[in-house]
Design a protein around this motif. Structure first.
Motif, PDB file in Angstrom:
ATOM      1  N   ASP A 165       0.848  -1.193   0.000  1.00 42.39           N
ATOM      2  CA  ASP A 165       0.000   0.000   0.000  1.00 42.39           C
ATOM      3  C   ASP A 165       0.884   1.243   0.000  1.00 42.39           C
ATOM      4  O   ASP A 165       1.909   1.285   0.699  1.00 42.39           O
ATOM      5  CB  ASP A 165      -0.911   0.029   1.229  1.00 42.39           C
ATOM      6  CG  ASP A 165      -2.057  -0.969   1.123  1.00 42.39           C
ATOM      7  OD1 ASP A 165      -2.270  -1.533   0.036  1.00 42.39           O
ATOM      8  OD2 ASP A 165      -2.742  -1.164   2.140  1.00 42.39           O
ATOM      9  N   ALA A 166       0.486   2.242  -0.754  1.00 41.99           N
ATOM     10  CA  ALA A 166       1.295   3.452  -0.898  1.00 41.99           C
ATOM     11  C   ALA A 166       1.499   4.181   0.425  1.00 41.99           C
ATOM     12  O   ALA A 166       2.498   4.886   0.590  1.00 41.99           O
ATOM     13  CB  ALA A 166       0.661   4.383  -1.918  1.00 41.99           C
ATOM     14  N   ASP A 167       0.578   4.018   1.369  1.00 42.22           N
ATOM     15  CA  ASP A 167       0.706   4.712   2.652  1.00 42.22           C
ATOM     16  C   ASP A 167       1.222   3.803   3.775  1.00 42.22           C
ATOM     17  O   ASP A 167       1.253   4.203   4.931  1.00 42.22           O
ATOM     18  CB  ASP A 167      -0.618   5.354   3.049  1.00 42.22           C
ATOM     19  CG  ASP A 167      -1.748   4.347   3.187  1.00 42.22           C
ATOM     20  OD1 ASP A 167      -1.551   3.151   2.884  1.00 42.22           O
ATOM     21  OD2 ASP A 167      -2.858   4.753   3.592  1.00 42.22           O
ATOM     22  N   ASP A 168       1.666   2.596   3.449  1.00 37.70           N
ATOM     23  CA  ASP A 168       2.184   1.655   4.447  1.00 37.70           C
ATOM     24  C   ASP A 168       3.703   1.836   4.555  1.00 37.70           C
ATOM     25  O   ASP A 168       4.487   1.118   3.933  1.00 37.70           O
ATOM     26  CB  ASP A 168       1.823   0.227   4.055  1.00 37.70           C
ATOM     27  CG  ASP A 168       2.197  -0.794   5.116  1.00 37.70           C
ATOM     28  OD1 ASP A 168       2.946  -0.445   6.059  1.00 37.70           O
ATOM     29  OD2 ASP A 168       1.756  -1.954   4.996  1.00 37.70           O
ATOM     30  N   VAL A 169       4.112   2.822   5.333  1.00 34.96           N
ATOM     31  CA  VAL A 169       5.530   3.178   5.440  1.00 34.96           C
ATOM     32  C   VAL A 169       6.388   2.001   5.904  1.00 34.96           C
ATOM     33  O   VAL A 169       7.452   1.746   5.328  1.00 34.96           O
ATOM     34  CB  VAL A 169       5.718   4.423   6.333  1.00 34.96           C
ATOM     35  CG1 VAL A 169       7.192   4.712   6.568  1.00 34.96           C
ATOM     36  CG2 VAL A 169       5.019   5.622   5.704  1.00 34.96           C
TER      37      VAL A 169
ATOM     38  N   LEU B  62       6.913  -0.263   2.898  1.00 42.43           N
ATOM     39  CA  LEU B  62       7.784   0.379   1.905  1.00 42.43           C
ATOM     40  C   LEU B  62       9.243   0.312   2.348  1.00 42.43           C
ATOM     41  O   LEU B  62      10.131  -0.001   1.550  1.00 42.43           O
ATOM     42  CB  LEU B  62       7.353   1.832   1.686  1.00 42.43           C
ATOM     43  CG  LEU B  62       5.976   2.031   1.054  1.00 42.43           C
ATOM     44  CD1 LEU B  62       5.542   3.488   1.171  1.00 42.43           C
ATOM     45  CD2 LEU B  62       5.970   1.580  -0.381  1.00 42.43           C
TER      46      LEU B  62
ATOM     47  N   GLU C  68       3.416   4.353  -8.883  1.00 40.55           N
ATOM     48  CA  GLU C  68       2.234   4.106  -8.060  1.00 40.55           C
ATOM     49  C   GLU C  68       1.127   3.640  -8.989  1.00 40.55           C
ATOM     50  O   GLU C  68       1.082   4.040 -10.162  1.00 40.55           O
ATOM     51  CB  GLU C  68       1.798   5.361  -7.311  1.00 40.55           C
ATOM     52  CG  GLU C  68       2.614   5.609  -6.075  1.00 40.55           C
ATOM     53  CD  GLU C  68       1.976   6.633  -5.135  1.00 40.55           C
ATOM     54  OE1 GLU C  68       0.914   7.201  -5.478  1.00 40.55           O
ATOM     55  OE2 GLU C  68       2.563   6.859  -4.081  1.00 40.55           O
TER      56      GLU C  68
ATOM     57  N   ASP D 176      -3.211   2.689  -9.084  1.00 40.59           N
ATOM     58  CA  ASP D 176      -4.522   2.666  -8.433  1.00 40.59           C
ATOM     59  C   ASP D 176      -5.227   1.374  -8.799  1.00 40.59           C
ATOM     60  O   ASP D 176      -5.551   1.140  -9.967  1.00 40.59           O
ATOM     61  CB  ASP D 176      -5.372   3.863  -8.871  1.00 40.59           C
ATOM     62  CG  ASP D 176      -4.840   5.177  -8.350  1.00 40.59           C
ATOM     63  OD1 ASP D 176      -4.373   5.195  -7.201  1.00 40.59           O
ATOM     64  OD2 ASP D 176      -4.887   6.178  -9.091  1.00 40.59           O
TER      65      ASP D 176
ATOM     66  N   ARG E 184      -7.425   0.053  -3.558  1.00 44.59           N
ATOM     67  CA  ARG E 184      -6.336   0.750  -2.881  1.00 44.59           C
ATOM     68  C   ARG E 184      -5.321   1.282  -3.888  1.00 44.59           C
ATOM     69  O   ARG E 184      -5.335   0.910  -5.054  1.00 44.59           O
ATOM     70  CB  ARG E 184      -5.654  -0.174  -1.884  1.00 44.59           C
ATOM     71  CG  ARG E 184      -5.013  -1.374  -2.537  1.00 44.59           C
ATOM     72  CD  ARG E 184      -4.679  -2.480  -1.545  1.00 44.59           C
ATOM     73  NE  ARG E 184      -4.281  -3.656  -2.271  1.00 44.59           N
ATOM     74  CZ  ARG E 184      -3.078  -4.194  -2.248  1.00 44.59           C
ATOM     75  NH1 ARG E 184      -2.144  -3.699  -1.477  1.00 44.59           N
ATOM     76  NH2 ARG E 184      -2.785  -5.248  -2.949  1.00 44.59           N
ATOM     77  N   THR E 185      -4.433   2.135  -3.385  1.00 42.57           N
ATOM     78  CA  THR E 185      -3.310   2.621  -4.180  1.00 42.57           C
ATOM     79  C   THR E 185      -2.056   1.937  -3.668  1.00 42.57           C
ATOM     80  O   THR E 185      -1.828   1.870  -2.458  1.00 42.57           O
ATOM     81  CB  THR E 185      -3.180   4.157  -4.053  1.00 42.57           C
ATOM     82  OG1 THR E 185      -4.379   4.752  -4.544  1.00 42.57           O
ATOM     83  CG2 THR E 185      -1.989   4.675  -4.842  1.00 42.57           C
TER      84      THR E 185
ATOM     85  N   THR F  89       2.327   1.128  -4.215  1.00 38.81           N
ATOM     86  CA  THR F  89       3.610   1.533  -4.778  1.00 38.81           C
ATOM     87  C   THR F  89       4.228   0.293  -5.390  1.00 38.81           C
ATOM     88  O   THR F  89       4.434  -0.707  -4.702  1.00 38.81           O
ATOM     89  CB  THR F  89       4.537   2.113  -3.693  1.00 38.81           C
ATOM     90  OG1 THR F  89       3.921   3.275  -3.138  1.00 38.81           O
ATOM     91  CG2 THR F  89       5.890   2.484  -4.268  1.00 38.81           C
TER      92      THR F  89
END
Length: 159
Positions: A109-113, A116, A129, A131, A135-136, A138
């Motif tokens: 997930d793009a917001d799962d630091v 990442l 990235e 879509d 979800r979005t 990376t």
């Protein structure tokens, strides 16, 4: 679909059910899932591997027929520090199992630091990235040196 060996980088891999631990949808029949253990302990990670062409990501980034999608899910916070070494060993094992594979991808997930950072520490690099319906993500890739060391300079191209 290449199978991973029973041992990778000091870890033991055991086939796991296709249904994810979070109760989500089962993996497609072409995918493989593994429980990853160190020694005789409880599973520390769940690994899922499938061809990118059998996943919705196939339309989000240029992929080859042999490219693989790898998901690594830590099953406890204690296993997190070892994730980078495991990811590196898994990628090498996948390239060894299928020499024609040119790319192993991950799609956290793009917001799962933490995810990442986990993949980046395992030598995956972010490339785009995407879509998806829910979800979005990376897109992150790792490629073997036989792919990354090919010159793209015009002077090196055959004429």
């Amino acid at each position: 679909m290449p199978a991973l060996p029973a041992a990778v980088g000091g870890w033991t891999l055991r086939p796991a059910p296709s249904t994810p631990v979070d109760g989500g949808l089962p993996l497609p029949a072409t995918a493989r899932a593994y429980s990853v253990l160190r020694g005789g302990s409880a599973p520390a990670f769940r690994v899922e591997v499938q061809r990118v062409l059998s996943h919705p990501l196939r339309g989000c980034y240029p992929v080859g027929a042999r490219d693989l999608l790898l998901s690594l899910l830590p099953l406890s916070a204690r296993s997190e520090p070892e994730a980078a070494a495991l990811l590196d060993a898994l990628a090498r094992a996948l390239f060894g199992a299928d020499p024609r594979c040119r790319r192993v991808m991950a799609a956290p997930d793009a917001d799962d630091v933490p995810a990442l950072e986990r993949y980046a520490a395992g030598h995956f690099r972010p490339v785009a990235e995407a879509d998806l319906r829910e979800r979005t993500v990376t897109l992150m890739v790792v490629e073997p040196s036989r792919v990354t060391e090919v010159s793209t300079a015009l002077d090196d191209m055959p004429h």
